[in-house]
Design a protein around this motif. Structure first.
Motif, PDB file in Angstrom:
ATOM      1  N   ASP A  88       0.915  -1.217   0.085  1.00  0.00           N
ATOM      2  CA  ASP A  88       0.018   0.066  -0.095  1.00  0.00           C
ATOM      3  C   ASP A  88       0.942   1.261  -0.169  1.00  0.00           C
ATOM      4  O   ASP A  88       0.374   2.372  -0.518  1.00  0.00           O
ATOM      5  CB  ASP A  88      -1.014   0.166   1.311  1.00  0.00           C
ATOM      6  N   VAL A  89       2.113   1.098   0.615  1.00  0.00           N
ATOM      7  CA  VAL A  89       2.831   2.174   0.375  1.00  0.00           C
ATOM      8  C   VAL A  89       3.021   2.642  -0.886  1.00  0.00           C
ATOM      9  O   VAL A  89       3.130   3.940  -1.373  1.00  0.00           O
ATOM     10  CB  VAL A  89       4.516   2.059   1.164  1.00  0.00           C
ATOM     11  N   ASP A  90       3.595   1.602  -1.855  1.00  0.00           N
ATOM     12  CA  ASP A  90       3.790   1.919  -3.173  1.00  0.00           C
ATOM     13  C   ASP A  90       2.595   2.410  -4.098  1.00  0.00           C
ATOM     14  O   ASP A  90       2.579   3.545  -4.485  1.00  0.00           O
ATOM     15  CB  ASP A  90       4.306   0.703  -3.726  1.00  0.00           C
ATOM     16  N   ALA A  91       1.424   1.784  -3.640  1.00  0.00           N
ATOM     17  CA  ALA A  91       0.175   2.114  -4.269  1.00  0.00           C
ATOM     18  C   ALA A  91      -0.401   3.581  -3.909  1.00  0.00           C
ATOM     19  O   ALA A  91      -0.769   4.283  -5.015  1.00  0.00           O
ATOM     20  CB  ALA A  91      -0.846   1.151  -4.067  1.00  0.00           C
ATOM     21  N   GLU A  92      -0.097   3.796  -2.679  1.00  0.00           N
ATOM     22  CA  GLU A  92      -0.791   5.175  -2.106  1.00  0.00           C
ATOM     23  C   GLU A  92       0.405   6.404  -2.778  1.00  0.00           C
ATOM     24  O   GLU A  92      -0.001   7.475  -3.294  1.00  0.00           O
ATOM     25  CB  GLU A  92      -0.755   5.239  -0.819  1.00  0.00           C
ATOM     26  N   PHE A  93       1.660   5.937  -2.878  1.00  0.00           N
ATOM     27  CA  PHE A  93       2.775   6.956  -3.238  1.00  0.00           C
ATOM     28  C   PHE A  93       2.296   7.311  -4.780  1.00  0.00           C
ATOM     29  O   PHE A  93       2.152   8.382  -5.274  1.00  0.00           O
ATOM     30  CB  PHE A  93       4.078   6.299  -3.201  1.00  0.00           C
ATOM     31  N   ALA A  94       2.019   6.339  -5.711  1.00  0.00           N
ATOM     32  CA  ALA A  94       1.766   6.336  -6.803  1.00  0.00           C
ATOM     33  C   ALA A  94       0.478   7.158  -7.148  1.00  0.00           C
ATOM     34  O   ALA A  94       0.375   8.034  -8.007  1.00  0.00           O
ATOM     35  CB  ALA A  94       1.706   4.928  -7.722  1.00  0.00           C
ATOM     36  N   ARG A  95      -0.476   6.990  -6.233  1.00  0.00           N
ATOM     37  CA  ARG A  95      -1.890   7.702  -6.364  1.00  0.00           C
ATOM     38  C   ARG A  95      -1.760   9.204  -6.034  1.00  0.00           C
ATOM     39  O   ARG A  95      -2.156  10.094  -6.813  1.00  0.00           O
ATOM     40  CB  ARG A  95      -2.804   7.047  -5.519  1.00  0.00           C
ATOM     41  N   LEU A  96      -0.969   9.523  -5.166  1.00  0.00           N
ATOM     42  CA  LEU A  96      -0.657  10.641  -4.626  1.00  0.00           C
ATOM     43  C   LEU A  96       0.041  11.630  -5.650  1.00  0.00           C
ATOM     44  O   LEU A  96      -0.308  12.700  -5.864  1.00  0.00           O
ATOM     45  CB  LEU A  96       0.005  10.903  -3.175  1.00  0.00           C
ATOM     46  N   VAL A  97       1.212  10.843  -6.234  1.00  0.00           N
ATOM     47  CA  VAL A  97       1.941  11.680  -7.252  1.00  0.00           C
ATOM     48  C   VAL A  97       1.133  11.988  -8.610  1.00  0.00           C
ATOM     49  O   VAL A  97       1.114  12.952  -8.930  1.00  0.00           O
ATOM     50  CB  VAL A  97       3.046  10.705  -7.567  1.00  0.00           C
ATOM     51  N   ALA A  98       0.171  10.811  -8.853  1.00  0.00           N
ATOM     52  CA  ALA A  98      -0.746  10.950 -10.054  1.00  0.00           C
ATOM     53  C   ALA A  98      -1.608  12.232  -9.680  1.00  0.00           C
ATOM     54  O   ALA A  98      -2.286  12.963 -10.710  1.00  0.00           O
ATOM     55  CB  ALA A  98      -1.592   9.883 -10.475  1.00  0.00           C
ATOM     56  N   ALA A  99      -1.864  12.485  -8.420  1.00  0.00           N
ATOM     57  CA  ALA A  99      -2.993  13.567  -7.836  1.00  0.00           C
ATOM     58  C   ALA A  99      -2.273  14.952  -8.112  1.00  0.00           C
ATOM     59  O   ALA A  99      -2.848  15.694  -7.401  1.00  0.00           O
ATOM     60  CB  ALA A  99      -3.544  13.224  -6.613  1.00  0.00           C
ATOM     61  N   GLY A 100      -0.837  15.008  -8.133  1.00  0.00           N
ATOM     62  CA  GLY A 100      -0.214  16.206  -8.164  1.00  0.00           C
ATOM     63  C   GLY A 100       0.690  16.352  -7.091  1.00  0.00           C
ATOM     64  O   GLY A 100       1.266  17.510  -6.864  1.00  0.00           O
ATOM     65  N   ALA A 101       0.923  15.200  -6.177  1.00  0.00           N
ATOM     66  CA  ALA A 101       1.840  15.488  -5.295  1.00  0.00           C
ATOM     67  C   ALA A 101       3.351  15.455  -5.716  1.00  0.00           C
ATOM     68  O   ALA A 101       3.562  14.786  -6.780  1.00  0.00           O
ATOM     69  CB  ALA A 101       1.798  14.374  -4.372  1.00  0.00           C
ATOM     70  N   GLY A 102       4.330  16.198  -4.907  1.00  0.00           N
ATOM     71  CA  GLY A 102       5.709  16.159  -5.492  1.00  0.00           C
ATOM     72  C   GLY A 102       6.401  14.915  -4.957  1.00  0.00           C
ATOM     73  O   GLY A 102       6.123  14.417  -3.978  1.00  0.00           O
TER      74      GLY A 102
END
Length: 135
Positions: A88-102
Motif C-alpha cells: 500500500d505504500v507503493d500504491a498510495e505513493f503512486a496515487r498521490l503523485v498522480a494527484a499532483g503530489a511532488g
C-alpha cells in the motif's frame, strides 16, 4: 487523563487550492471554514473518515518554506499517514503523485527494520510521509 491525536495545522499560500487538493488526494471532507476575528487568518478544518483532521491555514503574505527547509527547522516537519500493507505504500505513493503530489523519497525500507516508507509533498511543499509498520 488520556490523550489522542486530533489534528495537524498546515499553513498554505492558497486556501482554496489547498482545500481542493487535500479533499481529492487524501479523501477528506470539509468540517468547517473559519476566520479569526481581528486578523486576516482564515482556515478550513478537513476530516478523514478514520477520524484524523487536517487544518489548512492561510494568512496573506506568510512565507512558505520548501520541503528541505521544513526538515531543517524547528516545529512542524511532516504529516505521516499509516497504510495497511507494505504494498500500500507503493500504491498510495503512486496515487498521490498522480494527484499532483511532488516526489520526495520513493518507496523504500524505513529505518525501522521491516517497515516501508515514502515521502511526497503537497503542491505547496508540505511533506507527507506514508508508512507501513506491520512487519
Amino acid at each position: 487523563m488520556t490523550h489522542r491525536f486530533d489534528h495537524v495545522g498546515i499553513s498554505v499560500p492558497d486556501l482554496i487550492a489547498a482545500v481542493m487538493w487535500y479533499r481529492a488526494a487524501l479523501h477528506l471532507t470539509e468540517e468547517r471554514a473559519f476566520a479569526v476575528p481581528g486578523t486576516d487568518l482564515r482556515g478550513v478544518m478537513l476530516r478523514h473518515d478514520s477520524g484524523y483532521r487536517v487544518e489548512l491555514l492561510h494568512r496573506p503574505g506568510a512565507a512558505a518554506d520548501g520541503p528541505v527547509q521544513a526538515a531543517g527547522t524547528l516545529g512542524y516537519g511532516h504529516l505521516c499517514l499509516a497504510v495497511d500493507t507494505p504494498e500500500d505504500v507503493d500504491a498510495e505513493f503512486a496515487r498521490l503523485v498522480a494527484a499532483g503530489a511532488g516526489v520526495r523519497t520513493g518507496p523504500r525500507p524505513a529505518p525501522r527494520e521491516g517497515a516501508r516508507m515514502a515521502f511526497v509533498s503537497d503542491p505547496f511543499g508540505n511533506l507527507i510521509e506514508l508508512i507501513n509498520r506491520t512487519a
